[in-house]
Design a protein around this motif. Structure first.
Motif, PDB file in Angstrom:
ATOM      1  N   LYS A 179     -83.319  19.575  26.717  1.00 48.03           N
ATOM      2  CA  LYS A 179     -84.240  18.811  25.854  1.00 48.03           C
ATOM      3  C   LYS A 179     -85.489  19.589  26.037  1.00 48.03           C
ATOM      4  O   LYS A 179     -86.446  19.073  25.248  1.00 48.03           O
ATOM      5  CB  LYS A 179     -84.211  17.284  26.216  1.00 48.03           C
ATOM      6  N   ALA A 180     -85.762  20.393  27.046  1.00 56.02           N
ATOM      7  CA  ALA A 180     -87.065  20.971  27.348  1.00 56.02           C
ATOM      8  C   ALA A 180     -87.420  21.940  26.391  1.00 56.02           C
ATOM      9  O   ALA A 180     -86.452  22.678  25.821  1.00 56.02           O
ATOM     10  CB  ALA A 180     -87.064  21.583  28.563  1.00 56.02           C
ATOM     11  N   GLN A 222     -93.909  12.625  21.396  1.00 54.45           N
ATOM     12  CA  GLN A 222     -94.335  13.885  21.851  1.00 54.45           C
ATOM     13  C   GLN A 222     -94.039  14.973  20.932  1.00 54.45           C
ATOM     14  O   GLN A 222     -93.173  14.940  20.225  1.00 54.45           O
ATOM     15  CB  GLN A 222     -94.049  14.225  23.229  1.00 54.45           C
ATOM     16  N   ALA A 265     -85.358  12.044  29.778  1.00 58.70           N
ATOM     17  CA  ALA A 265     -85.240  13.107  28.884  1.00 58.70           C
ATOM     18  C   ALA A 265     -84.608  12.261  27.624  1.00 58.70           C
ATOM     19  O   ALA A 265     -84.846  12.586  26.510  1.00 58.70           O
ATOM     20  CB  ALA A 265     -84.121  13.885  29.464  1.00 58.70           C
ATOM     21  N   ASN A 319     -94.764  15.497  26.588  1.00 60.93           N
ATOM     22  CA  ASN A 319     -93.969  14.653  27.582  1.00 60.93           C
ATOM     23  C   ASN A 319     -93.606  15.505  28.892  1.00 60.93           C
ATOM     24  O   ASN A 319     -93.099  16.650  28.780  1.00 60.93           O
ATOM     25  CB  ASN A 319     -92.881  14.169  26.968  1.00 60.93           C
ATOM     26  N   MET A 346     -92.057  16.181  32.253  1.00 62.29           N
ATOM     27  CA  MET A 346     -91.062  15.561  33.163  1.00 62.29           C
ATOM     28  C   MET A 346     -90.999  16.446  34.393  1.00 62.29           C
ATOM     29  O   MET A 346     -91.317  17.492  34.479  1.00 62.29           O
ATOM     30  CB  MET A 346     -90.115  15.379  32.376  1.00 62.29           C
ATOM     31  N   ASN A 352     -91.496  18.871  24.703  1.00 63.56           N
ATOM     32  CA  ASN A 352     -91.182  18.325  26.408  1.00 63.56           C
ATOM     33  C   ASN A 352     -91.460  19.677  27.403  1.00 63.56           C
ATOM     34  O   ASN A 352     -91.029  20.754  26.994  1.00 63.56           O
ATOM     35  CB  ASN A 352     -89.478  18.145  26.172  1.00 63.56           C
ATOM     36  N   ASN A 391     -94.500  11.633  32.991  1.00 66.58           N
ATOM     37  CA  ASN A 391     -93.644  10.716  33.142  1.00 66.58           C
ATOM     38  C   ASN A 391     -93.038  10.448  34.458  1.00 66.58           C
ATOM     39  O   ASN A 391     -93.737  10.972  35.571  1.00 66.58           O
ATOM     40  CB  ASN A 391     -92.261  11.339  32.382  1.00 66.58           C
ATOM     41  N   ASP A 448     -87.498   9.465  23.481  1.00 70.03           N
ATOM     42  CA  ASP A 448     -88.471  10.105  22.748  1.00 70.03           C
ATOM     43  C   ASP A 448     -89.862   9.248  22.826  1.00 70.03           C
ATOM     44  O   ASP A 448     -89.634   7.754  22.777  1.00 70.03           O
ATOM     45  CB  ASP A 448     -88.045  10.131  21.255  1.00 70.03           C
TER      46      ASP A 448
END
Ligand SMILES: Nc1nc2c(ncn2[C@@H]2O[C@H](COP(=O)(O)OP(=O)(O)OP(=O)(O)O)[C@@H](O)[C@H]2O)c(=O)[nH]1
Ligand SMILES: [Zn+2]
Ligand SMILES: [Zn+2]
Ligand SMILES: [Zn+2]
Lengths: 114, 301
Positions: free
Chosen positions: B168-169, B143, B137, B45, B47, B146, B129, B140
């Motif tokens: 969350k990364a 993935q 973030a 994912n 972002m 992230n 994204n 879900d």
């Protein structure tokens, strides 16, 4: 503005509960939002005000509980302050996030049942 | 009715739920994850802010890979399919997900995009994204990890302002590093900011323009791929065949299409097929047609 889709999910879940309990009305609901949950409590309230029209939650009182984010060392348990480097200086370990810090939950509803 | 005197009054009943608000999305994400793992595909994912250089990194990755990694991508765009076309041109089979007003992708949108598009023959599947540092973030998508792109032009305090995204990364790509000599920016301060919002920071500095850092990024991708490829290998050993699902009723999607899965599945865990039509499944279960996982996976071999 994902707060709208969250409100929609909450209302749908409550509708399910209303059917299950054969409730006549929903009086109140409580939602918990972690500080790291990515939800703005004010936007959530606004979204709820708009979205609840014509739903089972039309007259329900919303309580949004904001849970502050906490971090601590997974080994020694020492709390790590907000804004500090997220690593325990003593144990040299990455901090662990406290329960509810990033939570997003529908905690309870108050239903009127016959 | 009031049980004590039968007067017809109603009662107020508090019901404790403690349900995750995003439970529906999480179920769909778990389903997506099975698709990805079942094909041994690393799904990421990707972002970042609008214009952080997400598409450019993917284009550069394709150039750098020179066929050593097969890439595929879906790209979220508010109104156009420009990104997807850029990616196709860079040799990455791609599909646009038009989000219109939505500020994020959700798991159902990604699942919908998996139809009629050869993501399953790639090694790494990127989900680009919506350009937004908040909303994406919390959803879900299924993935494995992230990746957040943060460009050097965005200011050193971005991570502090958007802690949800960085917490969350799994990896932060500091992009457009070729611009550093022209800017009044201190890369060490970006690292410091990240360490205050990401407990186990992993940061790579890259430039899509000069190719700086792409070797490290490529190595990171390979590292992430390892457990997924091994997982698939172990699985294929036990089930060296493909099959069609026999429970297609559980596979009705939001748009009404029913898809079967002509691929080998991961059988070790219960195959959660609760999708957009979760209510229906719920109903089936309540009606007594319980789908116990063992029964679900009795395939004719
Ligand atoms: N100098 C320099 N410019 C870059 C680099 N990567 C991207 N850019 C420029 O930054 C702008 C945005 O890049 P994109 O790759 O489209 O960014 P994006 O994150 O995909 O943008 P959206 O999908 O619209 O959110 C473009 O003008 C790129 O040319 C880089 O490594 N160096
Ligand atoms: Zn410690
Ligand atoms: Zn893009
Ligand atoms: Zn599916």
């Amino acid at each position: 503005m994902h707060e709208y889709s969250l409100v929609q999910a909450v209302v749908e879940r409550i509708e399910e509960e209303v059917q299950k309990q054969r409730a006549l009305a929903v009086h109140a609901l409580t939602v918990s939002v972690g500080e790291l949950g990515g939800v703005d409590p004010e936007l959530f309230r606004t979204a709820f005000e708009t979205f609840r029209q014509g739903t089972v939650c039309e007259k329900a009182a919303l309580t949004v509980r904001v849970v502050p984010a906490t971090w601590s060392c997974p080994a020694c348990g020492k709390a790590i302050e907000k804004g500090a480097v997220l690593r325990c200086p003593a144990c040299d370990l990455p901090a662990k996030m406290g329960e509810g810090s990033d939570g997003l939950t529908l905690d309870r509803v108050e239903l009127e049942v016959p | 009715m009031c049980t004590t005197c039968g007067c017809g009054d109603t009662e107020l009943v508090p019901v404790e739920l403690h349900d995750k608000i995003l439970a529906g999305n999480d179920r769909q994400a778990a389903h997506n994850r099975e698709h990805f793992l079942g094909h041994g595909v690393l799904a990421l994912n990707l972002m970042g802010s609008p214009g952080a250089g997400k598409t450019a990194v993917l284009e550069a990755t394709s150039r750098f890979a020179e066929g050593r990694l097969k890439l595929s991508a879906v790209s979220a765009d508010l109104a156009t399919d420009n990104d997807a076309r850029r990616l196709e041109k860079a040799g990455i089979p791609s599909k646009a997900i038009t989000t219109f007003q939505a500020c994020h992708l959700d798991a159902a949108m990604v699942h919908h995009a998996l139809d009629g598009f050869p993501w399953d023959r790639s090694d790494v599947f990127f989900i680009e994204n919506v350009g937004n540092l908040v909303c994406p973030a919390i959803y879900d998508l299924g993935q494995a990890a992230n990746v957040v792109a943060l460009s050097v032009t965005e200011g050193e305090d971005k991570p502090i302002k958007y802690p949800v995204m960085f917490q969350k990364a799994d990896l932060v790509l500091v992009t457009k590093c070729d611009l550093v000599p022209h800017l009044d920016i201190d890369l060490a301060r970006i690292d410091d900011a990240i360490s205050r919002v990401m407990p186990n920071p992993k940061v790579l500095r890259v430039s899509a323009r000069t190719g700086e850092g792409l070797a490290e990024w490529f190595a990171w991708l390979e590292e992430q791929r390892r457990p997924i490829v091994q997982g698939k290998g172990a699985h294929m050993h036990g089930h060296a065949h493909s099959h069609e699902h026999t429970h297609s009723h559980e596979h009705t999607h939001a748009d009404g299409t029913v898809h079967s899965h002509p691929h080998a599945h991961v059988h070790e865990h219960p195959h959660e097929h609760g999708e957009a039509k979760a209510e229906e499944h719920q109903h089936e279960r309540e009606a007594g047609h319980a789908h116990d996982p063992a029964e679900k996976h009795e395939h004719r071999h």
